[in-house]
Write a protein that holds these residues in place. Structure first.
Motif, short mmCIF file in Angstrom:
data_model
loop_
_atom_site.label_atom_id
_atom_site.label_comp_id
_atom_site.label_asym_id
_atom_site.label_seq_id
_atom_site.Cartn_x
_atom_site.Cartn_y
_atom_site.Cartn_z
N TYR A 32 0.86 -1.20 0.00
CA TYR A 32 0.00 0.00 0.00
C TYR A 32 0.89 1.24 0.00
O TYR A 32 1.89 1.30 0.72
N PRO A 33 0.56 2.26 -0.81
CA PRO A 33 1.39 3.47 -0.88
C PRO A 33 1.59 4.11 0.49
O PRO A 33 0.64 4.27 1.26
N GLY A 34 2.83 4.43 0.79
CA GLY A 34 3.16 5.09 2.05
C GLY A 34 3.45 4.16 3.21
O GLY A 34 3.88 4.61 4.26
N VAL A 35 3.21 2.88 3.05
CA VAL A 35 3.46 1.90 4.11
C VAL A 35 4.87 1.35 3.93
O VAL A 35 5.25 0.97 2.82
N GLN A 36 5.63 1.32 5.01
CA GLN A 36 6.99 0.79 4.97
C GLN A 36 7.18 -0.25 6.06
O GLN A 36 6.64 -0.11 7.15
N LEU A 37 7.99 -1.24 5.76
CA LEU A 37 8.40 -2.22 6.76
C LEU A 37 9.67 -1.68 7.40
O LEU A 37 10.68 -1.49 6.72
N TYR A 70 11.98 6.43 14.27
CA TYR A 70 11.88 6.77 12.85
C TYR A 70 11.19 8.12 12.62
O TYR A 70 11.16 8.62 11.49
N GLY A 71 10.60 8.69 13.67
CA GLY A 71 9.92 9.99 13.54
C GLY A 71 8.72 9.94 12.61
O GLY A 71 8.46 10.89 11.86
N CYS A 72 7.98 8.85 12.68
CA CYS A 72 6.82 8.71 11.79
C CYS A 72 5.56 8.52 12.61
O CYS A 72 5.60 8.02 13.73
N PRO A 73 4.42 8.93 12.05
CA PRO A 73 3.16 8.72 12.77
C PRO A 73 2.78 7.24 12.79
O PRO A 73 3.15 6.48 11.89
#
Length: 91
Positions: A32-37, A70-73
């Motif tokens: 899915y766009p924007g999803v990272q492992l 990681y500073g991500c929501p």
């Protein structure tokens, strides 16, 4: 990475039903766009032990620490994580 493990455990324990096999579902979700492992790292492990006022679930600690490092929501419906002020969340 820990969120993937939690999804697999929920399926294993019949607490979550998916429309696909868990490995197929995880692969689709990660596409899915924007999803990272994100990998589990030593700084994340250390950060997970410094979450003042957070509850004691080790998986949730690692998830929150990962978002902080990681500073991500963090996208979650978990009320305990949503109530913790020291992590950025999306509901």
């Amino acid at each position: 990475m820990i969120s993937c493990w939690e999804v697999a455990k929920l399926v294993e324990n019949n607490r979550l039903a998916l429309s696909l096999a868990v490995d197929e579902w995880l692969t689709a979700a990660l596409a899915y766009p924007g999803v990272q492992l994100l990998n589990l790292t030593i700084p994340i492990i250390v950060e997970s032990t410094k979450l003042t006022g957070f509850h004691r679930d080790p998986a949730d600690q690692l998830i929150v620490a990962t978002a902080r490092i990681y500073g991500c929501p963090l996208l979650t419906a978990d009320s305990k994580i949503l109530a913790y002020p020291d992590v950025q969340t999306l509901k």
